[in-house]
Motif scaffolding. Structure first.
Motif, PDB file in Angstrom:
ATOM      1  N   GLY A   1       0.824  -1.199   0.000  1.00 25.54           N
ATOM      2  CA  GLY A   1       0.000   0.000   0.000  1.00 25.54           C
ATOM      3  C   GLY A   1       0.858   1.249   0.000  1.00 25.54           C
ATOM      4  N   TRP A   2       0.230   2.357   0.304  1.00 31.41           N
ATOM      5  CA  TRP A   2       0.927   3.640   0.289  1.00 31.41           C
ATOM      6  C   TRP A   2       2.075   3.680   1.305  1.00 31.41           C
ATOM      7  CZ3 TRP A   2       1.462   6.559   4.597  1.00 31.41           C
ATOM      8  CH2 TRP A   2       0.629   6.262   5.671  1.00 31.41           C
ATOM      9  N   GLU A   3       1.999   2.850   2.358  1.00 32.71           N
ATOM     10  CA  GLU A   3       3.032   2.863   3.397  1.00 32.71           C
ATOM     11  C   GLU A   3       4.415   2.529   2.848  1.00 32.71           C
ATOM     12  OE1 GLU A   3      -0.833   1.132   5.084  1.00 32.71           O
ATOM     13  OE2 GLU A   3       0.472   0.655   3.412  1.00 32.71           O
ATOM     14  N   ALA A   4       4.464   1.788   1.756  1.00 27.59           N
ATOM     15  CA  ALA A   4       5.752   1.364   1.199  1.00 27.59           C
ATOM     16  C   ALA A   4       6.280   2.321   0.134  1.00 27.59           C
ATOM     17  CB  ALA A   4       5.616  -0.036   0.606  1.00 27.59           C
ATOM     18  N   LEU A   5       5.512   3.349  -0.221  1.00 29.85           N
ATOM     19  CA  LEU A   5       5.958   4.246  -1.292  1.00 29.85           C
ATOM     20  C   LEU A   5       7.271   4.962  -0.957  1.00 29.85           C
ATOM     21  CD1 LEU A   5       2.677   5.844  -2.670  1.00 29.85           C
ATOM     22  CD2 LEU A   5       4.229   4.254  -3.824  1.00 29.85           C
ATOM     23  N   GLY A   6       7.450   5.353   0.302  1.00 29.92           N
ATOM     24  CA  GLY A   6       8.697   6.013   0.693  1.00 29.92           C
ATOM     25  C   GLY A   6       9.913   5.110   0.493  1.00 29.92           C
ATOM     26  N   PRO A   7       9.895   3.903   1.075  1.00 33.75           N
ATOM     27  CA  PRO A   7      11.021   2.996   0.849  1.00 33.75           C
ATOM     28  C   PRO A   7      11.204   2.596  -0.616  1.00 33.75           C
ATOM     29  CG  PRO A   7       9.797   2.305   2.785  1.00 33.75           C
ATOM     30  CD  PRO A   7       9.001   3.409   2.145  1.00 33.75           C
ATOM     31  N   ILE A   8      10.113   2.479  -1.355  1.00 35.95           N
ATOM     32  CA  ILE A   8      10.243   2.154  -2.786  1.00 35.95           C
ATOM     33  C   ILE A   8      10.911   3.314  -3.506  1.00 35.95           C
ATOM     34  CG2 ILE A   8       8.967   1.732  -4.926  1.00 35.95           C
ATOM     35  CD1 ILE A   8       6.885   0.204  -3.224  1.00 35.95           C
ATOM     36  N   THR A   9      10.519   4.546  -3.167  1.00 32.46           N
ATOM     37  CA  THR A   9      11.139   5.732  -3.778  1.00 32.46           C
ATOM     38  C   THR A   9      12.623   5.792  -3.440  1.00 32.46           C
ATOM     39  OG1 THR A   9       9.038   6.917  -3.607  1.00 32.46           O
ATOM     40  CG2 THR A   9      11.003   8.250  -3.928  1.00 32.46           C
ATOM     41  N   ASP A  10      12.986   5.398  -2.229  1.00 33.24           N
ATOM     42  CA  ASP A  10      14.397   5.410  -1.825  1.00 33.24           C
ATOM     43  C   ASP A  10      15.249   4.459  -2.666  1.00 33.24           C
ATOM     44  OD1 ASP A  10      13.801   7.274   0.116  1.00 33.24           O
ATOM     45  OD2 ASP A  10      13.693   5.807   1.745  1.00 33.24           O
ATOM     46  N   LEU A  11      14.631   3.452  -3.270  1.00 32.34           N
ATOM     47  CA  LEU A  11      15.371   2.518  -4.122  1.00 32.34           C
ATOM     48  C   LEU A  11      16.007   3.208  -5.327  1.00 32.34           C
ATOM     49  CD1 LEU A  11      13.097  -0.658  -4.307  1.00 32.34           C
ATOM     50  CD2 LEU A  11      15.306  -0.441  -3.185  1.00 32.34           C
ATOM     51  N   LEU A  12      15.458   4.345  -5.739  1.00 30.28           N
ATOM     52  CA  LEU A  12      15.995   5.049  -6.912  1.00 30.28           C
ATOM     53  C   LEU A  12      17.486   5.345  -6.764  1.00 30.28           C
ATOM     54  CD1 LEU A  12      13.108   7.556  -7.680  1.00 30.28           C
ATOM     55  CD2 LEU A  12      13.812   5.592  -9.059  1.00 30.28           C
ATOM     56  N   GLY A  13      17.931   5.564  -5.542  1.00 31.98           N
ATOM     57  CA  GLY A  13      19.337   5.867  -5.315  1.00 31.98           C
ATOM     58  C   GLY A  13      20.226   4.643  -5.220  1.00 31.98           C
ATOM     59  N   ASP A  14      19.626   3.457  -5.171  1.00 31.70           N
ATOM     60  CA  ASP A  14      20.401   2.235  -4.955  1.00 31.70           C
ATOM     61  C   ASP A  14      20.524   1.336  -6.176  1.00 31.70           C
ATOM     62  OD1 ASP A  14      20.674   3.016  -2.291  1.00 31.70           O
ATOM     63  OD2 ASP A  14      18.896   1.907  -1.663  1.00 31.70           O
ATOM     64  N   LEU A  15      19.581   1.446  -7.097  1.00 28.30           N
ATOM     65  CA  LEU A  15      19.561   0.514  -8.228  1.00 28.30           C
ATOM     66  C   LEU A  15      20.664   0.810  -9.236  1.00 28.30           C
ATOM     67  CD1 LEU A  15      15.728   0.139  -8.858  1.00 28.30           C
ATOM     68  CD2 LEU A  15      17.250  -1.312  -7.503  1.00 28.30           C
ATOM     69  N   GLN A  16      21.385  -0.231  -9.624  1.00 32.15           N
ATOM     70  CA  GLN A  16      22.507  -0.088 -10.549  1.00 32.15           C
ATOM     71  C   GLN A  16      22.107  -0.263 -12.005  1.00 32.15           C
ATOM     72  OE1 GLN A  16      25.194  -3.097  -9.170  1.00 32.15           O
ATOM     73  NE2 GLN A  16      25.634  -2.039  -7.250  1.00 32.15           N
ATOM     74  N   HIS A  17      21.045  -0.988 -12.264  1.00 32.91           N
ATOM     75  CA  HIS A  17      20.680  -1.320 -13.644  1.00 32.91           C
ATOM     76  C   HIS A  17      19.601  -0.374 -14.143  1.00 32.91           C
ATOM     77  CE1 HIS A  17      23.154  -4.829 -13.135  1.00 32.91           C
ATOM     78  NE2 HIS A  17      22.481  -5.132 -12.044  1.00 32.91           N
ATOM     79  N   ARG A  18      19.879   0.221 -15.276  1.00 37.41           N
ATOM     80  CA  ARG A  18      18.996   1.239 -15.828  1.00 37.41           C
ATOM     81  C   ARG A  18      17.571   0.721 -16.049  1.00 37.41           C
ATOM     82  NH1 ARG A  18      20.232   5.376 -20.692  1.00 37.41           N
ATOM     83  NH2 ARG A  18      18.163   6.313 -20.695  1.00 37.41           N
ATOM     84  N   ALA A  19      17.436  -0.493 -16.547  1.00 32.14           N
ATOM     85  CA  ALA A  19      16.099  -1.046 -16.813  1.00 32.14           C
ATOM     86  C   ALA A  19      15.267  -1.105 -15.537  1.00 32.14           C
ATOM     87  CB  ALA A  19      16.216  -2.433 -17.439  1.00 32.14           C
TER      88      ALA A  19
END
Length: 194
Positions: free
Chosen positions: A104-122
């Motif tokens: 749900g919406w509760e996970a949107l913050g941690p999901i958004t934080d993934l943008l800084g961690d992901l190495q693969h463009r896709a």
């Protein structure tokens, strides 16, 4: 995963039910670490379905399932997801979506934080698409990336807000106009142009 769902349905005592939920949590953790997001998402979807079924008759049981699902979307667990996505670049967008759609919406913050961690463009591009679809009702959570110190996180956040394409979302772009990195400012101008 079907066996776990059946075990949850068969439990008649609260302590045994809580123990089985703990087994589900452990298995979900292990599956995500192994890059098996489809299966982990299936377990969480079963927990959510059962949570809704038990809401009226067994509120304590339903609350335990809800707590488990929310914990699976916590910052630590999403960091684990990011590690798995970095380790297994072959994980498909379909698998990622099947896992993330359970939250749900509760996970949107941690999901958004993934943008800084992901190495693969896709994976980053998929996450931007996912957040632009799911973040429409929670713009403040999505927009926090505009204030990140990393230019690429700010640029991705600008792109997400632009895809949401509503006046309130565009309003969150103002701080990025003064960003020190030229690529971020160009992304803002492109977003406004579109």
């Amino acid at each position: 995963t079907e066996l776990l769902a059946e075990m949850l349905l068969q439990e008649t005592e609260l302590s045994a039910f809580f123990e089985t939920v703990g087994i589900c949590e452990k298995l979900t953790f292990d599956l995500v670490s192994a890059g098996r997001l489809m299966e982990a998402g299936h377990i969480l979807a079963n927990l959510r379905r059962l949570e809704e079924e038990l809401a009226d008759d067994k509120p304590l049981w339903s609350e335990r399932l809800r707590d488990s699902r929310i914990a699976a979307g916590s910052a630590n667990r999403m960091k684990q997801l990011g590690d798995a996505l970095n380790q297994y670049p072959q994980i498909s967008n379909y698998d990622i979506r099947s896992y993330l759609e359970v939250f749900g919406w509760e996970a949107l913050g941690p999901i958004t934080d993934l943008l800084g961690d992901l190495q693969h463009r896709a994976h980053r591009e998929f996450l931007c698409d996912f957040l632009s679809n799911r973040g429409k009702d929670n713009l403040a959570i999505i927009a926090k990336g505009v204030h990140d110190k990393r230019w690429f996180v700010v640029r991705n956040s600008v792109g997400i807000l632009a895809r949401i394409n509503d006046d309130k979302a565009i309003g969150y772009l103002a701080p990025a106009l003064k960003h020190e990195d030229k690529r971020v400012r160009l992304e803002v101008l492109y977003a406004i142009k579109e």
